[in-house]
Design an enzyme around this catalytic site. Sequence first.
Site, PDB file in Angstrom:
ATOM      1  N   HIS A   1      62.845  33.067  61.499  1.00  0.00           N
ATOM      2  CA  HIS A   1      61.721  33.720  60.825  1.00  0.00           C
ATOM      3  C   HIS A   1      60.573  32.723  60.674  1.00  0.00           C
ATOM      4  CE1 HIS A   1      59.334  35.758  57.796  1.00  0.00           C
ATOM      5  NE2 HIS A   1      59.972  36.859  58.138  1.00  0.00           N
TER       6      HIS A   1
ATOM      7  N   ASN B   1      64.131  42.899  55.232  1.00  0.00           N
ATOM      8  CA  ASN B   1      64.186  41.481  54.884  1.00  0.00           C
ATOM      9  C   ASN B   1      63.649  41.361  53.461  1.00  0.00           C
ATOM     10  OD1 ASN B   1      64.016  38.763  54.562  1.00  0.00           O
ATOM     11  ND2 ASN B   1      62.483  38.413  56.153  1.00  0.00           N
TER      12      ASN B   1
ATOM     13  N   GLY C   1      52.866  40.064  55.389  1.00  0.00           N
ATOM     14  CA  GLY C   1      52.501  40.066  53.981  1.00  0.00           C
ATOM     15  C   GLY C   1      51.002  40.061  53.732  1.00  0.00           C
TER      16      GLY C   1
ATOM     17  N   GLU D   1      58.688  32.086  58.350  1.00  0.00           N
ATOM     18  CA  GLU D   1      58.681  31.324  57.084  1.00  0.00           C
ATOM     19  C   GLU D   1      59.653  30.152  57.158  1.00  0.00           C
ATOM     20  OE1 GLU D   1      59.227  34.749  54.554  1.00  0.00           O
ATOM     21  OE2 GLU D   1      57.255  35.464  55.190  1.00  0.00           O
TER      22      GLU D   1
END
Length: 250
Positions: free
Chosen positions: A94, A11, A172, A96
């Site tokens: 996702h 991704n 992340g 996000e």
Amino acid sequence: MSERRALVAANWKMNGSRAANDAWLTEFAAGSDGITCEVVVCSPYVYVPQLRDRLAADHVGAQDVSANLAGAFTGDVSAEMLRDVGCGWVIVGHSERRQWHHETDEMVALKTERALQAGLRPLVCVGETLQQREAGQPLAVLSSQLAAILQRVGADGLLRGGLAYEPVWAIGTGRTATPQQTQEVHAALRAQVHQGAPGPANALRIVYGGSVKPGNAPELFAQPDIDGGLIGGASLVAADFVAICRATTV
Ligand code: 13P
């Protein structure tokens, strides 16, 4: 890992340029001999045709899809359009998207259905926030996210793509869920699918995403219910992504 063929998806999120993608694809092609897992690369929409010039449709993915079919939805891209430009996969739900675009479980389920109707393979994401984990409720949150998907497309629909567990607190951040924590969640998700559909549950690939790196991938992928990964940061470096793909076979 199990008898299920591993799936590893890149991704790229909102990263890339024509030149950088070109270099990545060249490096990946040079290093990918003998990789046995299924590989999918998910780029921003605008680069999907560039990926498609170099990869078969089965290896090309987008990062989102509209819940709408066509018409007055400025900025949206439909599942049919993705299919039309040769895309084979799409990431749906996702965290996000859920966080910054306020996507609900129902919207994610509808997007999954749209993808399937257009012949795309959806990689559907579920994941809990740190707050939800610390409140002791990760499995309840994950279970309701998964239930919304199953209610709309069933286990057979989900099986045409895959499920990705991405704990929001591990994305992340450099904080990876431990292999044991992840295995426990994957087993619970599989058990939930199993309740209504034992066959598809056994065949369903459940991949993990959240700070997967070449160093931690082998131990994660060694777990019986972790069938590969959805890789963010480390997928931007072709050599690291190749190393992660190879970790599915060690
Ligand atoms: P990182 O690998 O950068 O933690 O991202 C995971 C992810 O969100 C992939 O979809």
